[in-house]
Scaffold this motif. Structure first.
Motif, PDB file in Angstrom:
ATOM      1  N   VAL A 117       0.835  -1.199   0.000  1.00 17.61           N
ATOM      2  CA  VAL A 117       0.000   0.000   0.000  1.00 17.61           C
ATOM      3  C   VAL A 117       0.867   1.245   0.000  1.00 17.61           C
ATOM      4  CG1 VAL A 117      -1.996  -1.065   1.139  1.00 17.61           C
ATOM      5  CG2 VAL A 117      -0.213   0.003   2.513  1.00 17.61           C
ATOM      6  N   LYS A 118       0.252   2.334  -0.397  1.00 19.32           N
ATOM      7  CA  LYS A 118       0.888   3.645  -0.332  1.00 19.32           C
ATOM      8  C   LYS A 118       0.012   4.505   0.568  1.00 19.32           C
ATOM      9  CE  LYS A 118       2.602   7.312  -3.374  1.00 19.32           C
ATOM     10  NZ  LYS A 118       2.709   7.735  -4.775  1.00 19.32           N
ATOM     11  N   VAL A 119       0.629   5.114   1.575  1.00 25.87           N
ATOM     12  CA  VAL A 119      -0.126   5.929   2.516  1.00 25.87           C
ATOM     13  C   VAL A 119       0.366   7.375   2.487  1.00 25.87           C
ATOM     14  CG1 VAL A 119      -0.756   4.052   4.076  1.00 25.87           C
ATOM     15  CG2 VAL A 119       1.385   5.229   4.415  1.00 25.87           C
ATOM     16  N   PHE A 120      -0.555   8.277   2.692  1.00 27.56           N
ATOM     17  CA  PHE A 120      -0.279   9.710   2.806  1.00 27.56           C
ATOM     18  C   PHE A 120      -0.653  10.102   4.228  1.00 27.56           C
ATOM     19  CE2 PHE A 120      -1.144   8.761  -1.557  1.00 27.56           C
ATOM     20  CZ  PHE A 120      -0.306   9.572  -2.300  1.00 27.56           C
ATOM     21  N   TYR A 121       0.295  10.656   4.973  1.00 25.42           N
ATOM     22  CA  TYR A 121       0.079  10.923   6.391  1.00 25.42           C
ATOM     23  C   TYR A 121       0.978  12.062   6.852  1.00 25.42           C
ATOM     24  CZ  TYR A 121       4.524   8.579   7.184  1.00 25.42           C
ATOM     25  OH  TYR A 121       5.849   8.257   7.171  1.00 25.42           O
ATOM     26  N   ASN A 122       0.708  12.564   8.039  1.00 23.75           N
ATOM     27  CA  ASN A 122       1.603  13.513   8.712  1.00 23.75           C
ATOM     28  C   ASN A 122       2.436  12.722   9.696  1.00 23.75           C
ATOM     29  OD1 ASN A 122       1.073  15.983   7.548  1.00 23.75           O
ATOM     30  ND2 ASN A 122      -0.552  16.501   8.987  1.00 23.75           N
ATOM     31  N   HIS A 123       3.746  12.843   9.586  1.00 30.16           N
ATOM     32  CA  HIS A 123       4.642  12.096  10.465  1.00 30.16           C
ATOM     33  C   HIS A 123       4.477  12.564  11.908  1.00 30.16           C
ATOM     34  CE1 HIS A 123       8.103   9.755  11.651  1.00 30.16           C
ATOM     35  NE2 HIS A 123       8.554  10.821  12.296  1.00 30.16           N
ATOM     36  N   SER A 124       4.527  11.631  12.838  1.00 27.38           N
ATOM     37  CA  SER A 124       4.440  11.933  14.261  1.00 27.38           C
ATOM     38  C   SER A 124       5.711  11.451  14.950  1.00 27.38           C
ATOM     39  CB  SER A 124       3.227  11.235  14.878  1.00 27.38           C
ATOM     40  OG  SER A 124       3.239  11.373  16.273  1.00 27.38           O
ATOM     41  N   ASN A 125       6.212  12.239  15.877  1.00 31.20           N
ATOM     42  CA  ASN A 125       7.385  11.838  16.650  1.00 31.20           C
ATOM     43  C   ASN A 125       7.021  10.895  17.794  1.00 31.20           C
ATOM     44  OD1 ASN A 125       9.191  13.318  15.087  1.00 31.20           O
ATOM     45  ND2 ASN A 125       8.809  15.169  16.261  1.00 31.20           N
ATOM     46  N   LEU A 126       5.742  10.764  18.086  1.00 34.55           N
ATOM     47  CA  LEU A 126       5.285   9.862  19.145  1.00 34.55           C
ATOM     48  C   LEU A 126       5.060   8.478  18.539  1.00 34.55           C
ATOM     49  CD1 LEU A 126       2.689  12.274  20.779  1.00 34.55           C
ATOM     50  CD2 LEU A 126       5.028  11.852  21.506  1.00 34.55           C
ATOM     51  N   VAL A 127       6.137   7.700  18.425  1.00 30.59           N
ATOM     52  CA  VAL A 127       6.069   6.420  17.723  1.00 30.59           C
ATOM     53  C   VAL A 127       5.354   5.342  18.522  1.00 30.59           C
ATOM     54  CG1 VAL A 127       8.075   6.853  16.288  1.00 30.59           C
ATOM     55  CG2 VAL A 127       8.380   5.786  18.518  1.00 30.59           C
ATOM     56  N   ASP A 128       5.193   5.531  19.834  1.00 30.74           N
ATOM     57  CA  ASP A 128       4.514   4.521  20.630  1.00 30.74           C
ATOM     58  C   ASP A 128       2.992   4.707  20.654  1.00 30.74           C
ATOM     59  OD1 ASP A 128       4.948   6.889  22.029  1.00 30.74           O
ATOM     60  OD2 ASP A 128       4.855   5.900  23.980  1.00 30.74           O
ATOM     61  N   LYS A 129       2.500   5.806  20.081  1.00 34.34           N
ATOM     62  CA  LYS A 129       1.060   6.069  20.019  1.00 34.34           C
ATOM     63  C   LYS A 129       0.581   5.965  18.574  1.00 34.34           C
ATOM     64  CE  LYS A 129       0.797   8.902  24.068  1.00 34.34           C
ATOM     65  NZ  LYS A 129      -0.006   9.863  24.740  1.00 34.34           N
ATOM     66  N   LEU A 130      -0.713   5.720  18.418  1.00 36.81           N
ATOM     67  CA  LEU A 130      -1.300   5.646  17.078  1.00 36.81           C
ATOM     68  C   LEU A 130      -1.257   7.015  16.418  1.00 36.81           C
ATOM     69  CD1 LEU A 130      -4.452   3.482  17.863  1.00 36.81           C
ATOM     70  CD2 LEU A 130      -2.375   2.739  16.714  1.00 36.81           C
ATOM     71  N   ASN A 131      -0.908   7.044  15.143  1.00 32.88           N
ATOM     72  CA  ASN A 131      -0.897   8.278  14.370  1.00 32.88           C
ATOM     73  C   ASN A 131      -2.236   8.386  13.649  1.00 32.88           C
ATOM     74  OD1 ASN A 131      -0.534  10.394  12.622  1.00 32.88           O
ATOM     75  ND2 ASN A 131       1.470   9.728  11.905  1.00 32.88           N
ATOM     76  N   LEU A 132      -3.085   9.282  14.106  1.00 30.47           N
ATOM     77  CA  LEU A 132      -4.435   9.433  13.547  1.00 30.47           C
ATOM     78  C   LEU A 132      -4.493  10.419  12.380  1.00 30.47           C
ATOM     79  CD1 LEU A 132      -6.421   9.344  16.866  1.00 30.47           C
ATOM     80  CD2 LEU A 132      -6.659   7.756  14.971  1.00 30.47           C
ATOM     81  N   GLU A 133      -3.355  10.896  11.914  1.00 32.33           N
ATOM     82  CA  GLU A 133      -3.352  11.832  10.791  1.00 32.33           C
ATOM     83  C   GLU A 133      -3.001  11.105   9.500  1.00 32.33           C
ATOM     84  OE1 GLU A 133      -1.686  15.657  11.220  1.00 32.33           O
ATOM     85  OE2 GLU A 133      -2.211  15.787  13.332  1.00 32.33           O
ATOM     86  N   THR A 134      -3.818  10.129   9.169  1.00 30.95           N
ATOM     87  CA  THR A 134      -3.681   9.376   7.922  1.00 30.95           C
ATOM     88  C   THR A 134      -4.680   9.953   6.927  1.00 30.95           C
ATOM     89  OG1 THR A 134      -3.127   7.422   9.213  1.00 30.95           O
ATOM     90  CG2 THR A 134      -3.697   7.074   6.906  1.00 30.95           C
ATOM     91  N   PHE A 135      -4.174  10.535   5.853  1.00 27.40           N
ATOM     92  CA  PHE A 135      -5.037  11.201   4.888  1.00 27.40           C
ATOM     93  C   PHE A 135      -5.626  10.229   3.867  1.00 27.40           C
ATOM     94  CE2 PHE A 135      -2.344  14.601   6.415  1.00 27.40           C
ATOM     95  CZ  PHE A 135      -3.215  15.649   6.546  1.00 27.40           C
ATOM     96  N   GLN A 136      -4.777   9.398   3.300  1.00 29.19           N
ATOM     97  CA  GLN A 136      -5.219   8.553   2.182  1.00 29.19           C
ATOM     98  C   GLN A 136      -4.420   7.259   2.173  1.00 29.19           C
ATOM     99  OE1 GLN A 136      -6.268  10.553  -1.484  1.00 29.19           O
ATOM    100  NE2 GLN A 136      -4.997   9.113  -2.614  1.00 29.19           N
ATOM    101  N   ILE A 137      -5.102   6.165   1.778  1.00 29.31           N
ATOM    102  CA  ILE A 137      -4.442   4.868   1.601  1.00 29.31           C
ATOM    103  C   ILE A 137      -4.784   4.378   0.208  1.00 29.31           C
ATOM    104  CG2 ILE A 137      -4.245   2.485   2.407  1.00 29.31           C
ATOM    105  CD1 ILE A 137      -5.174   3.452   5.176  1.00 29.31           C
ATOM    106  N   GLU A 138      -3.746   4.009  -0.568  1.00 22.74           N
ATOM    107  CA  GLU A 138      -3.939   3.488  -1.925  1.00 22.74           C
ATOM    108  C   GLU A 138      -3.392   2.070  -1.996  1.00 22.74           C
ATOM    109  OE1 GLU A 138      -1.917   6.082  -4.626  1.00 22.74           O
ATOM    110  OE2 GLU A 138      -3.307   7.758  -4.283  1.00 22.74           O
ATOM    111  N   LYS A 139      -4.118   1.232  -2.727  1.00 26.19           N
ATOM    112  CA  LYS A 139      -3.681  -0.142  -2.979  1.00 26.19           C
ATOM    113  C   LYS A 139      -3.922  -0.419  -4.454  1.00 26.19           C
ATOM    114  CE  LYS A 139      -5.166  -4.825  -1.949  1.00 26.19           C
ATOM    115  NZ  LYS A 139      -6.098  -5.633  -1.137  1.00 26.19           N
ATOM    116  N   ASN A 140      -2.881  -0.801  -5.175  1.00 27.22           N
ATOM    117  CA  ASN A 140      -2.968  -1.058  -6.617  1.00 27.22           C
ATOM    118  C   ASN A 140      -3.561   0.138  -7.372  1.00 27.22           C
ATOM    119  OD1 ASN A 140      -1.975  -3.647  -6.131  1.00 27.22           O
ATOM    120  ND2 ASN A 140      -4.051  -4.487  -5.901  1.00 27.22           N
TER     121      ASN A 140
END
Length: 185
Positions: A117-140
């Motif tokens: 998959v290809k994901v578009f997101y805002n990177h978070s420095n809090l790697v132990d928490k879920l990153n809820l800023e996921t904009f788009q997910i593409e598959k094929n």
């Protein structure tokens, strides 16, 4: 005995002018906080996908889990919501998606462990928490998660915070006007 206690407490009363200033500053602080949150939501709601982080990788983990949000203060409340998450090989954080209707069936069916998959997101420095800023997910080359869904939620939050800021500003001036009419200053 009780008279002496009341006399002692009168010494610790806050002067009315100081109360007025504190109410006014508190109102402006809360108004500024609302406008700041509105600004952040506006940025996320109008973000161009070409300007966010992109990552292409294989899904190593997926699922639906609970995510807790809490408020601070005297009456602390904690809300537990379900979110859909994926973990990609080579990415040090779990990307999550929140849906107000709590319906993740289509995402769960469309995304499987081992899928590229290809994901578009805002990177978070809090790697132990879920990153809820996921904009788009593409598959094929097909959109599994549309960026308009996330950005639509952010726009709604923007309007709520923006209107809330104006309401707080109005209430601050109303409280000050009430003080001026009562105490004549």
């Amino acid at each position: 005995m009780t008279n002496s206690i009341f006399k002692l407490l009168r010494k610790f009363r806050i002067p009315k002018t100081l109360k007025r200033v504190l109410y006014f500053l508190g109102g402006f602080f809360l108004t500024a906080a609302c406008f700041f949150v509105a600004y952040l939501m506006f940025q996320n709601g109008c973000t161009d996908l070409n300007k966010v982080d992109k990552f292409e990788g294989i899904i190593t983990e997926k699922g639906i889990t609970t995510h807790q949000t809490s408020t601070s203060g005297h009456n602390r409340t904690t809300l537990t919501k379900q979110v859909f998450y994926i973990k990609l090989q080579g990415l040090n954080q779990k990307l999550a998606v929140y849906n107000p209707q709590q319906d993740y069936g289509s995402l769960d069916k469309s995304l499987n462990v081992g899928d590229m998959v290809k994901v578009f997101y805002n990177h978070s420095n809090l790697v132990d928490k879920l990153n809820l800023e996921t904009f788009q997910i593409e598959k094929n080359q097909h959109e599994i998660l549309n960026s308009q869904d996330f950005q639509g939620q952010e726009r709604i939050a923007f309007y709520i915070a923006f209107i809330g800021g104006f309401v707080l500003l109005f209430l601050t001036f109303l409280q000050d006007r009430k003080y001026r009419m009562t105490y004549g200053k």
